[in-house]
Design a protein around this motif. Structure first.
Motif, PDB file in Angstrom:
ATOM      1  N   PHE A  27     -89.332  -2.675  40.092  1.00 45.10           N
ATOM      2  CA  PHE A  27     -90.578  -3.437  40.049  1.00 45.10           C
ATOM      3  C   PHE A  27     -90.820  -4.137  41.390  1.00 45.10           C
ATOM      4  N   ILE A  28     -89.764  -4.682  41.973  1.00 42.65           N
ATOM      5  CA  ILE A  28     -89.898  -5.357  43.273  1.00 42.65           C
ATOM      6  C   ILE A  28     -90.349  -4.372  44.340  1.00 42.65           C
ATOM      7  N   PHE A  29     -89.763  -3.179  44.353  1.00 46.17           N
ATOM      8  CA  PHE A  29     -90.124  -2.179  45.354  1.00 46.17           C
ATOM      9  C   PHE A  29     -91.563  -1.696  45.181  1.00 46.17           C
ATOM     10  N   VAL A  30     -91.988  -1.515  43.929  1.00 48.57           N
ATOM     11  CA  VAL A  30     -93.327  -0.964  43.668  1.00 48.57           C
ATOM     12  C   VAL A  30     -94.415  -2.015  43.804  1.00 48.57           C
ATOM     13  N   HIS A  31     -94.188  -3.181  43.197  1.00 51.90           N
ATOM     14  CA  HIS A  31     -95.257  -4.185  43.099  1.00 51.90           C
ATOM     15  C   HIS A  31     -95.123  -5.349  44.075  1.00 51.90           C
ATOM     16  N   LYS A  32     -93.974  -5.450  44.738  1.00 54.79           N
ATOM     17  CA  LYS A  32     -93.760  -6.459  45.781  1.00 54.79           C
ATOM     18  C   LYS A  32     -93.715  -7.892  45.260  1.00 54.79           C
ATOM     19  N   TYR A  33     -93.334  -8.065  44.007  1.00 53.73           N
ATOM     20  CA  TYR A  33     -93.081  -9.401  43.481  1.00 53.73           C
ATOM     21  C   TYR A  33     -92.099  -9.304  42.328  1.00 53.73           C
ATOM     22  N   LEU A  34     -91.493 -10.448  41.964  1.00 54.93           N
ATOM     23  CA  LEU A  34     -90.478 -10.464  40.915  1.00 54.93           C
ATOM     24  C   LEU A  34     -91.100 -10.286  39.535  1.00 54.93           C
ATOM     25  N   LEU A  35     -90.460  -9.507  38.712  1.00 51.10           N
ATOM     26  CA  LEU A  35     -90.921  -9.258  37.347  1.00 51.10           C
ATOM     27  C   LEU A  35     -90.537 -10.422  36.444  1.00 51.10           C
ATOM     28  N   ASP A  36     -91.513 -10.937  35.710  1.00 49.86           N
ATOM     29  CA  ASP A  36     -91.261 -11.976  34.717  1.00 49.86           C
ATOM     30  C   ASP A  36     -91.157 -11.295  33.354  1.00 49.86           C
ATOM     31  N   PHE A  37     -89.934 -11.137  32.866  1.00 48.92           N
ATOM     32  CA  PHE A  37     -89.691 -10.442  31.602  1.00 48.92           C
ATOM     33  C   PHE A  37     -90.044 -11.318  30.407  1.00 48.92           C
ATOM     34  N   ARG A  38     -89.972 -12.626  30.580  1.00 48.13           N
ATOM     35  CA  ARG A  38     -90.129 -13.540  29.441  1.00 48.13           C
ATOM     36  C   ARG A  38     -91.575 -13.945  29.196  1.00 48.13           C
ATOM     37  N   SER A  39     -92.313 -14.168  30.268  1.00 44.99           N
ATOM     38  CA  SER A  39     -93.696 -14.630  30.124  1.00 44.99           C
ATOM     39  C   SER A  39     -94.615 -13.822  31.039  1.00 44.99           C
ATOM     40  N   PRO A  40     -94.879 -12.561  30.669  1.00 42.67           N
ATOM     41  CA  PRO A  40     -95.665 -11.684  31.544  1.00 42.67           C
ATOM     42  C   PRO A  40     -97.111 -12.163  31.667  1.00 42.67           C
ATOM     43  N   LYS A  41     -97.632 -12.102  32.879  1.00 46.07           N
ATOM     44  CA  LYS A  41     -99.008 -12.536  33.116  1.00 46.07           C
ATOM     45  C   LYS A  41     -99.866 -11.449  33.760  1.00 46.07           C
ATOM     46  N   THR A  42     -99.263 -10.632  34.592  1.00 43.29           N
ATOM     47  CA  THR A  42    -100.043  -9.579  35.237  1.00 43.29           C
ATOM     48  C   THR A  42    -100.115  -8.344  34.345  1.00 43.29           C
ATOM     49  N   PHE A  43    -101.050  -7.470  34.678  1.00 46.61           N
ATOM     50  CA  PHE A  43    -101.189  -6.206  33.957  1.00 46.61           C
ATOM     51  C   PHE A  43     -99.899  -5.392  34.037  1.00 46.61           C
ATOM     52  N   SER A  44     -99.321  -5.317  35.232  1.00 50.96           N
ATOM     53  CA  SER A  44     -98.098  -4.531  35.427  1.00 50.96           C
ATOM     54  C   SER A  44     -96.935  -5.112  34.633  1.00 50.96           C
ATOM     55  N   GLU A  45     -96.818  -6.432  34.604  1.00 55.64           N
ATOM     56  CA  GLU A  45     -95.747  -7.070  33.833  1.00 55.64           C
ATOM     57  C   GLU A  45     -95.912  -6.805  32.340  1.00 55.64           C
ATOM     58  N   LYS A  46     -97.136  -6.834  31.864  1.00 53.00           N
ATOM     59  CA  LYS A  46     -97.365  -6.647  30.434  1.00 53.00           C
ATOM     60  C   LYS A  46     -97.083  -5.203  30.000  1.00 53.00           C
ATOM     61  N   ILE A  47     -97.315  -4.255  30.894  1.00 54.70           N
ATOM     62  CA  ILE A  47     -96.936  -2.875  30.579  1.00 54.70           C
ATOM     63  C   ILE A  47     -95.425  -2.785  30.389  1.00 54.70           C
ATOM     64  N   ILE A  48     -94.685  -3.368  31.320  1.00 53.70           N
ATOM     65  CA  ILE A  48     -93.218  -3.345  31.227  1.00 53.70           C
ATOM     66  C   ILE A  48     -92.758  -4.073  29.966  1.00 53.70           C
ATOM     67  N   TYR A  49     -93.365  -5.209  29.675  1.00 54.47           N
ATOM     68  CA  TYR A  49     -92.995  -5.976  28.484  1.00 54.47           C
ATOM     69  C   TYR A  49     -93.221  -5.153  27.215  1.00 54.47           C
ATOM     70  N   ARG A  50     -94.350  -4.470  27.157  1.00 57.18           N
ATOM     71  CA  ARG A  50     -94.662  -3.633  25.985  1.00 57.18           C
ATOM     72  C   ARG A  50     -93.608  -2.541  25.812  1.00 57.18           C
ATOM     73  N   LYS A  51     -93.171  -1.943  26.911  1.00 53.47           N
ATOM     74  CA  LYS A  51     -92.180  -0.866  26.837  1.00 53.47           C
ATOM     75  C   LYS A  51     -90.879  -1.336  26.183  1.00 53.47           C
ATOM     76  N   PHE A  52     -90.465  -2.551  26.502  1.00 57.21           N
ATOM     77  CA  PHE A  52     -89.167  -3.034  26.028  1.00 57.21           C
ATOM     78  C   PHE A  52     -89.246  -3.874  24.762  1.00 57.21           C
ATOM     79  N   ASN A  53     -90.442  -4.210  24.311  1.00 47.36           N
ATOM     80  CA  ASN A  53     -90.556  -5.134  23.182  1.00 47.36           C
ATOM     81  C   ASN A  53     -91.497  -4.654  22.080  1.00 47.36           C
ATOM     82  N   THR A  54     -91.706  -3.356  21.991  1.00 43.52           N
ATOM     83  CA  THR A  54     -92.592  -2.802  20.966  1.00 43.52           C
ATOM     84  C   THR A  54     -91.810  -1.885  20.039  1.00 43.52           C
ATOM     85  N   GLU A  55     -92.009  -2.057  18.736  1.00 42.12           N
ATOM     86  CA  GLU A  55     -91.396  -1.162  17.756  1.00 42.12           C
ATOM     87  C   GLU A  55     -91.943   0.245  17.984  1.00 42.12           C
ATOM     88  N   ALA A  56     -91.058   1.209  18.192  1.00 45.61           N
ATOM     89  CA  ALA A  56     -91.476   2.559  18.591  1.00 45.61           C
ATOM     90  C   ALA A  56     -92.466   3.189  17.609  1.00 45.61           C
TER      91      ALA A  56
END
Length: 293
Positions: A27-56
């Protein structure tokens, strides 16, 4: 060969670091900022959050290109479905005997345009090779590789569809509508043109006004002379109908000489790995997505 090396490096790092730590580093290499796993605010963070926190199972029937057809039929009508020629769980050269000259071959569990073959002339195919590749594709756990496990729930199929083209023989533009259903719904129209040549992409608002930011800025922009089909209002309406039960989903549609066709539903655009220019736009899209706050 290049892609194989890329995937080898990716898979090796995932094994060494674990899925979450690998994701944080990438995430740092692609988006150039630290990923907030706990409180996502950006579109990119929320995509990552959905991947790891959604019932398949929540999205499984919607991302599978075969099972989603029933949802589309019930929601907006069968007339929006690309004509289906054949569906199999295993293919052999004999399955091609009764096919038309041109068609599209794809797996139901592939995402991001993977595992798709556009056939203009089946006589030019190495049928043994094609069958071997697509039968092997069905064995791949796509969701496990990209942390989108909803792709691995449904039984995968090999799908033969009609090849849709304009009357002049050109391929249709790909309209990817990012639909955000919040207190104030928002639609971002992503246009991908000439995908098999000089791929171009631009973003527009619901009124088809060009936006001043990009998702994946490596692509050239759509020409200013680009003309939208006259029934874009209907196309956007179809996307809204298909998306209404989700806080965010990308609805892919085609418009072939005025005829609208459904492509797919995507819940994690680019799996979270398409940079957004600018960072402020990443926060803006994240604010449209009223979930996980």
């Amino acid at each position: 060969m290049r892609k194989k090396v890329k995937y080898f490096i990716r898979d090796t790092l995932r094994i060494i670091l674990g899925a979450k730590n690998y994701t944080k580093l990438r995430f740092i290499f692609v988006h150039k900022y630290l990923l907030d796993f706990r409180s996502p605010k950006t579109f990119s963070e929320k995509i990552i959050y959905r991947k790891f926190n959604t019932e398949a199972q929540l999205f499984s029937k919607f991302v599978d290109k075969y099972t989603v057809r029933e949802f589309v039929k019930e929601k907006v009508g069968a007339e929006y479905l690309i004509p289906l020629i054949k569906v199999k769980t295993f293919i052999s050269p004999d399955d091609f005997n009764d096919l038309p000259v041109s068609f599209v071959l794809k797996t139901s569990n592939g995402g991001g345009g993977e595992n798709v073959l556009i056939v203009e002339d089946k006589a030019k195919l190495d049928l043994d090779d094609v069958c071997a590749k697509f039968n092997d594709y069905l064995k791949i756990k796509v969701g496990q590789i990209v942390d989108e496990h909803f792709y691995d729930i449904e039984t995968p199929h090999i799908i033969f569809e009609k090849l849709i083209k304009h009357k002049d023989g050109s391929y249709p533009s790909d309209y990817k509508l990012h639909v955000f259903n919040g207190l104030k719904p928002n639609v971002i129209v992503q246009v991908d043109a000439d995908r098999f040549g000089n791929h171009k992409r631009s973003l527009f608002d619901e009124h088809l006004q060009r936006l001043d930011f990009d998702i994946q800025p490596k692509y050239d922009s759509i020409d200013d002379t680009y003309e939208f089909p006259p029934n874009m209002t209907k196309l956007i309406s179809v996307a809204k109908d298909l998306s209404e039960q989700f806080k965010y989903v990308r609805v892919d549609l085609y418009n072939v000489d005025g005829k609208i066709y459904f492509g797919e539903l995507t819940f994690c655009h680019g799996s979270g790995w398409e940079p957004i220019s600018t960072k402020e736009a990443d926060y803006l899209l994240g604010s449209y997505w009223e979930e996980y706050n």
